[in-house]
Design a protein around this motif. Structure first.
Motif, PDB file in Angstrom:
ATOM      1  N   LEU A 121       0.725  -1.300   0.089  1.00 57.28           N
ATOM      2  CA  LEU A 121      -0.031   0.067  -0.058  1.00 57.28           C
ATOM      3  C   LEU A 121       0.830   1.477   0.087  1.00 57.28           C
ATOM      4  O   LEU A 121       1.841   1.399   0.506  1.00 57.28           O
ATOM      5  CB  LEU A 121      -0.684  -0.044   1.331  1.00 57.28           C
ATOM      6  N   SER A 122       0.404   2.171  -0.665  1.00 54.59           N
ATOM      7  CA  SER A 122       1.354   3.487  -0.540  1.00 54.59           C
ATOM      8  C   SER A 122       1.011   4.124   0.860  1.00 54.59           C
ATOM      9  O   SER A 122       0.240   3.700   1.727  1.00 54.59           O
ATOM     10  CB  SER A 122       0.553   4.589  -1.675  1.00 54.59           C
ATOM     11  N   LYS A 123       1.838   5.049   1.263  1.00 53.88           N
ATOM     12  CA  LYS A 123       1.892   5.617   2.458  1.00 53.88           C
ATOM     13  C   LYS A 123       0.632   6.145   2.707  1.00 53.88           C
ATOM     14  O   LYS A 123      -0.138   6.140   3.806  1.00 53.88           O
ATOM     15  CB  LYS A 123       3.019   6.485   2.744  1.00 53.88           C
ATOM     16  N   LYS A 124       0.218   6.925   1.753  1.00 59.60           N
ATOM     17  CA  LYS A 124      -1.029   7.620   1.807  1.00 59.60           C
ATOM     18  C   LYS A 124      -2.469   6.912   1.921  1.00 59.60           C
ATOM     19  O   LYS A 124      -3.214   7.338   3.065  1.00 59.60           O
ATOM     20  CB  LYS A 124      -1.317   8.615   0.614  1.00 59.60           C
ATOM     21  N   LEU A 125      -2.288   5.754   1.221  1.00 58.61           N
ATOM     22  CA  LEU A 125      -3.393   4.812   1.341  1.00 58.61           C
ATOM     23  C   LEU A 125      -3.615   4.220   2.797  1.00 58.61           C
ATOM     24  O   LEU A 125      -4.300   4.089   2.995  1.00 58.61           O
ATOM     25  CB  LEU A 125      -3.680   4.065   0.006  1.00 58.61           C
ATOM     26  N   LEU A 126      -2.216   3.897   3.066  1.00 57.37           N
ATOM     27  CA  LEU A 126      -2.092   3.216   4.218  1.00 57.37           C
ATOM     28  C   LEU A 126      -2.659   4.001   5.558  1.00 57.37           C
ATOM     29  O   LEU A 126      -3.334   3.615   6.595  1.00 57.37           O
ATOM     30  CB  LEU A 126      -0.761   2.621   4.707  1.00 57.37           C
ATOM     31  N   LYS A 127      -2.216   5.142   5.500  1.00 61.01           N
ATOM     32  CA  LYS A 127      -2.843   6.346   6.548  1.00 61.01           C
ATOM     33  C   LYS A 127      -4.319   6.443   6.509  1.00 61.01           C
ATOM     34  O   LYS A 127      -4.991   6.292   7.564  1.00 61.01           O
ATOM     35  CB  LYS A 127      -2.068   7.746   6.205  1.00 61.01           C
ATOM     36  N   SER A 184      -7.442  -7.013   8.591  1.00 59.66           N
ATOM     37  CA  SER A 184      -6.900  -8.053   7.891  1.00 59.66           C
ATOM     38  C   SER A 184      -6.304  -7.703   6.351  1.00 59.66           C
ATOM     39  O   SER A 184      -5.359  -8.155   6.045  1.00 59.66           O
ATOM     40  CB  SER A 184      -7.907  -9.096   7.723  1.00 59.66           C
ATOM     41  N   TYR A 185      -6.933  -6.767   5.689  1.00 55.48           N
ATOM     42  CA  TYR A 185      -6.625  -6.386   4.312  1.00 55.48           C
ATOM     43  C   TYR A 185      -5.384  -5.886   4.649  1.00 55.48           C
ATOM     44  O   TYR A 185      -4.573  -5.975   3.775  1.00 55.48           O
ATOM     45  CB  TYR A 185      -7.712  -5.335   3.802  1.00 55.48           C
ATOM     46  N   ASP A 201      -2.559  -8.254   5.188  1.00 54.46           N
ATOM     47  CA  ASP A 201      -2.418  -8.963   3.851  1.00 54.46           C
ATOM     48  C   ASP A 201      -1.542  -8.125   2.778  1.00 54.46           C
ATOM     49  O   ASP A 201      -0.754  -9.168   2.204  1.00 54.46           O
ATOM     50  CB  ASP A 201      -3.712  -9.411   3.299  1.00 54.46           C
ATOM     51  N   ARG A 202      -1.741  -6.870   2.758  1.00 54.33           N
ATOM     52  CA  ARG A 202      -1.027  -5.948   2.040  1.00 54.33           C
ATOM     53  C   ARG A 202       0.463  -5.552   2.657  1.00 54.33           C
ATOM     54  O   ARG A 202       1.116  -4.687   2.298  1.00 54.33           O
ATOM     55  CB  ARG A 202      -1.683  -4.748   1.478  1.00 54.33           C
ATOM     56  N   ASP A 203       0.982  -6.393   3.740  1.00 55.56           N
ATOM     57  CA  ASP A 203       2.258  -5.888   4.629  1.00 55.56           C
ATOM     58  C   ASP A 203       2.225  -4.358   5.369  1.00 55.56           C
ATOM     59  O   ASP A 203       3.122  -3.962   5.265  1.00 55.56           O
ATOM     60  CB  ASP A 203       3.490  -5.897   3.474  1.00 55.56           C
ATOM     61  N   GLY A 204       0.960  -4.043   5.457  1.00 53.66           N
ATOM     62  CA  GLY A 204       1.095  -2.747   6.245  1.00 53.66           C
ATOM     63  C   GLY A 204       0.924  -2.764   7.583  1.00 53.66           C
ATOM     64  O   GLY A 204       0.672  -3.972   8.147  1.00 53.66           O
ATOM     65  N   VAL A 205       1.072  -1.868   8.323  1.00 54.23           N
ATOM     66  CA  VAL A 205       1.288  -1.894   9.692  1.00 54.23           C
ATOM     67  C   VAL A 205      -0.038  -0.873  10.084  1.00 54.23           C
ATOM     68  O   VAL A 205      -0.241  -0.011   9.624  1.00 54.23           O
ATOM     69  CB  VAL A 205       2.549  -1.084  10.258  1.00 54.23           C
ATOM     70  N   VAL A 206      -0.734  -1.658  10.919  1.00 60.08           N
ATOM     71  CA  VAL A 206      -1.796  -0.990  11.647  1.00 60.08           C
ATOM     72  C   VAL A 206      -1.736  -0.326  12.902  1.00 60.08           C
ATOM     73  O   VAL A 206      -0.959  -0.640  13.818  1.00 60.08           O
ATOM     74  CB  VAL A 206      -3.115  -2.041  11.944  1.00 60.08           C
ATOM     75  N   ASP A 207      -2.045   0.955  12.705  1.00 60.22           N
ATOM     76  CA  ASP A 207      -1.846   2.119  13.825  1.00 60.22           C
ATOM     77  C   ASP A 207      -3.314   2.096  14.768  1.00 60.22           C
ATOM     78  O   ASP A 207      -4.330   2.501  14.328  1.00 60.22           O
ATOM     79  CB  ASP A 207      -1.504   3.460  13.532  1.00 60.22           C
ATOM     80  N   PHE A 208      -3.088   1.557  15.815  1.00 63.44           N
ATOM     81  CA  PHE A 208      -4.281   1.668  16.891  1.00 63.44           C
ATOM     82  C   PHE A 208      -4.367   2.864  17.565  1.00 63.44           C
ATOM     83  O   PHE A 208      -3.991   2.819  18.509  1.00 63.44           O
ATOM     84  CB  PHE A 208      -4.465   0.316  17.858  1.00 63.44           C
TER      85      PHE A 208
END
Length: 162
Positions: A3-9, A60-61, A64-71
């Motif tokens: 995922l792009s940084k912008k989309l991940l955020k 989960s998505y 699956d895209r190797d992103g990091v989730v920020d809680f």
């Protein structure tokens, strides 16, 4: 593809919004139980569960895209609901806000050329149509029943059948 940084955020923001939605619905349910509207409370508890599921789908998505989730922090609800109509109106306004956020995410995925995320988000777009219809139906039902306690309890029982 990562995922792009912008989309991940933006996806992380949506995760937070979905979890905040769950928090809101749980608070509304509590208040409806205190008003002895157990059918609507049950309906709101189902919404709570759905919103959590929505958050977990996105989590989960992202994973699956190797992103990091920020809680991130979830803001408090900040109010109690003294009537089901007030809760229903706030629920509708909230679902409209969530729908707008999902559409913004979809547009961003399209701008970023991330076809996978576009496809993933289509389910959420369809789901939000249903969420808004249900919320509008609740507002209409409580508006019709607001001056008649018998109708209120009939509508409450109807909602409990969800």
């Amino acid at each position: 593809m990562k995922l792009s940084k912008k989309l991940l955020k933006a996806l992380n923001g949506q995760i937070n919004m979905e979890l905040a939605s769950a928090y809101l619905y749980r608070a509304m349910s509590h208040d409806m139980k205190n008003l002895a509207l157990h059918g609507y409370a049950k309906w709101l508890d189902k919404q709570y569960e759905e919103e959590r599921e929505h958050a977990f789908k996105i989590i989960s998505y992202v994973e699956d895209r190797d992103g990091v989730v920020d809680f991130d922090d979830i803001a408090g609800v900040g109010k109690h609901y003294g009537s089901p109509l007030d809760a229903a109106k706030d629920s509708l306004a909230h679902e409209e806000k969530v729908s707008a956020a999902i559409r913004d995410l979809f547009r961003l995925a399209r701008e970023e050329g991330d076809i996978e995320t576009e496809l993933f988000l289509q389910w959420f777009i369809t789901e939000q149509v249903e969420e808004e219809v249900n919320a509008r139906d609740n507002v209409a039902g409580f508006e019709k029943a607001k001056d008649c306690e018998g109708l209120l309890y009939m509508f409450d029982a109807h909602l409990g059948g969800r």
